[in-house]
Motif scaffolding. Structure first.
Motif, short mmCIF file in Angstrom:
data_model
loop_
_atom_site.label_atom_id
_atom_site.label_comp_id
_atom_site.label_asym_id
_atom_site.label_seq_id
_atom_site.Cartn_x
_atom_site.Cartn_y
_atom_site.Cartn_z
N ASP A 353 -4.76 21.64 0.77
CA ASP A 353 -4.67 21.86 -0.68
C ASP A 353 -3.23 22.02 -1.16
O ASP A 353 -2.62 21.07 -1.65
N ILE A 354 -2.68 23.19 -0.96
CA ILE A 354 -1.37 23.45 -1.57
C ILE A 354 -0.25 22.69 -0.89
O ILE A 354 0.74 22.31 -1.54
N TYR A 357 -0.21 19.22 -2.37
CA TYR A 357 0.24 19.33 -3.77
C TYR A 357 1.74 19.57 -3.82
O TYR A 357 2.46 18.93 -4.62
N PHE A 358 2.22 20.46 -2.97
CA PHE A 358 3.65 20.74 -2.90
C PHE A 358 4.43 19.48 -2.54
O PHE A 358 5.46 19.17 -3.14
N ALA A 361 4.56 17.18 -5.53
CA ALA A 361 5.43 17.71 -6.58
C ALA A 361 6.89 17.55 -6.20
O ALA A 361 7.73 17.14 -7.03
N ALA A 432 0.74 29.34 -5.91
CA ALA A 432 -0.20 28.59 -6.74
C ALA A 432 0.42 27.26 -7.17
O ALA A 432 1.64 27.10 -7.13
N ARG A 433 -0.43 26.34 -7.60
CA ARG A 433 0.08 25.04 -8.05
C ARG A 433 1.05 25.19 -9.21
O ARG A 433 2.08 24.51 -9.26
N SER A 434 0.73 26.06 -10.15
CA SER A 434 1.61 26.25 -11.31
C SER A 434 2.97 26.79 -10.87
O SER A 434 4.01 26.47 -11.47
N VAL A 436 4.35 26.18 -7.87
CA VAL A 436 5.04 25.03 -7.29
C VAL A 436 5.73 24.23 -8.38
O VAL A 436 6.90 23.85 -8.26
N ASP A 437 5.00 23.98 -9.47
CA ASP A 437 5.56 23.23 -10.59
C ASP A 437 6.79 23.92 -11.15
O ASP A 437 7.80 23.27 -11.49
#
Length: 456
Positions: A353-354, A357-358, A361, A432-434, A436-437
């Motif tokens: 998951d993360i 995503y990381f 990003a 969290a994804r946010s 990371v962003d």
């Protein structure tokens, strides 16, 4: 909680008067002033002015479960109330120490069933270095004492650890490396690959190990050590051809393979250990950092069965250890840390998951004019700054460039690390994804600032 007697406005002066910091120019640090970090929660820390920072580096690669885990503090507190300390000398142990060894062995692989505890990754490097030499001597190979390591690798800052590491600026202080340690090139394609494709370059640098073994003589070489992914050297992720060839060479010759898992261990790559990600089995593996998520100092060395059997059956007394080896409070904290990683599925979260995503990003920065390369595995990543994409030309003063970009990020509330002109990420596994962003956006803004001020 009440503030200490010395109020915060005085702490910087007290620090300058009495505290020598690691890896620091104290004249410059005292002139600039020390940033005083007061508290942490989740992936955030706050300084004494109340400013909040997103810690995209997990302290020093280590706060894997994030800050503020009350259950870890409570586990250490309960152990301190019951037995705050006892040693592992003279045929004794403590319950958390023994249970921690069992838990680590259960995650390390079928042939890594033993742990020697230390207090840090640096001490772990000194420990396996001695084990390797003692192992071969016990088997009758008196001359197998040399260790091959990599340039720009990092294995701690003790005399043996700094010698094993391949950073010349560390060797210049203290007349290092000590005898018996030699270095081969690192698998840093971007800076050193020249015109070779990454796959070709990976094979080329891996085969330097075989060349060095032949040059030194197999009967004189005890071990080869490398980080699965180089950490402090710049998150140097080797080409996919590298580790299979290293594994082949070590199997061909009679030397020990040592995987430095101090950074890569305990979930950072989406596996429990880095050697599992790259599908090889080391004979020895130093561990630390994520073992306790930094809540208390603890490290160790994973020892393969064939090595442990020689220590047990052939060596007799192994004259090595530390007053705090397997410290019960540190072991209790580490056990609770591993319980959190396991029960919250953080290793699987990084893998499925993360981590992906990381990676996506971070890769979004690849189109930036100041970015030459983006690399990541799990929650470990690097962004290479370039002065010219096509030629892979770097700025004349890469350290200054990286430091300036890092400082821009920190000023805007995101902590990243710079190794030369490579910007490094190693966030807590709970990010969290946010978040990371937010971290990636901060680096993009810093790179934009770099273009405006330096040009490309």
């Amino acid at each position: 909680m009440d503030k200490p007697a010395a109020n915060l406005s005085n702490l910087a002066a007290i620090d300058a008067a009495h505290h020598i910091h690691p890896f620091s120019n104290m004249h410059k640090l005292n002139a600039d002033g020390t940033r005083i970090i007061e508290r942490g929660e989740g992936i955030y820390i706050w300084d004494s002015t109340g400013k909040q920072y997103l810690d995209a580096f997990a302290g020093l690669w280590c706060v894997n479960v994030g800050y503020g885990r009350r259950s870890i503090a409570e586990a250490a507190y309960r152990q301190m109330q019951e037995l705050p300390y006892y040693n592992c000398f003279f045929g004794t142990t403590t319950p958390p120490t023994t249970l921690l060894a069992e838990k680590i062995a259960a995650k390390a692989g079928a042939k890594l069933n033993h742990v020697f505890f230390t207090n840090s990754g640096s001490e772990a490097s000194d420990t396996w270095f001695r084990i390797a030499r003692v192992y071969w001597k016990a088997l009758g190979y008196e001359t197998k004492t040399k260790v091959i390591a990599r340039k720009n690798g990092y294995h701690g800052s003790t005399v043996a650890g700094a010698s094993l590491g391949g950073m010349t600026w560390m060797h210049e202080q203290g007349n290092l490396p000590i005898d018996g340690i030699v270095h081969i090139n690192q698998p840093y394609w971007y800076a050193e690959g020249g015109t070779l494709a990454p796959a070709e370059f990976g094979l080329k640098v891996a085969r330097e190990l075989e060349d060095k073994i032949i040059e030194l003589g197999e009967d004189n070489v005890a071990a080869f050590v490398a980080e699965p992914i180089q950490g402090a050297g710049g998150v140097i992720i080797p080409p996919e051809t590298y580790w299979p060839e290293i594994r082949r060479i070590c199997a061909k010759y009679r030397i020990l393979l040592v995987a430095d898992e101090v950074i890569c261990g305990f979930g950072r790559l989406g596996t429990w250990f880095g050697h599992q990600y790259y599908d090889f089995e080391p004979d020895l593996a130093p561990i630390a950092k994520g073992l306790s998520s930094g809540y208390l100092p603890i490290g160790g060395v994973l020892v393969a069965d064939r090595v442990a059997e020689v220590l047990r059956d052939e060596v007799g007394d192994f004259y090595h250890g530390y007053t705090y080896s397997g410290h019960p409070a540190a072991a209790a904290a580490a056990l609770e840390n591993l319980r959190i990683i396991e029960e919250e599925g953080l290793v699987e979260r990084v893998r499925d998951d993360i981590g992906p995503y990381f990676g996506a990003a971070l890769s979004s920065l690849a189109d930036h004019p100041a970015v030459g390369e983006v690399q990541s595995v799990g929650l470990m990543g690097a962004v290479q700054i370039t002065a010219d994409k096509a030629s892979r030309r770097r700025y004349e003063k890469p350290d200054d460039i990286g430091t300036a970009v890092r400082n821009h990020c920190v000023a805007n509330g995101v902590i990243v690390r710079a190794t030369g002109d490579r910007m490094l990420f190693s966030p807590p596994l709970v990010i969290a994804r946010s978040e990371v962003d937010q971290a990636v956006a901060a680096l993009r803004a810093a790179l934009d600032w770099l273009l405006q001020n330096q040009g490309v």
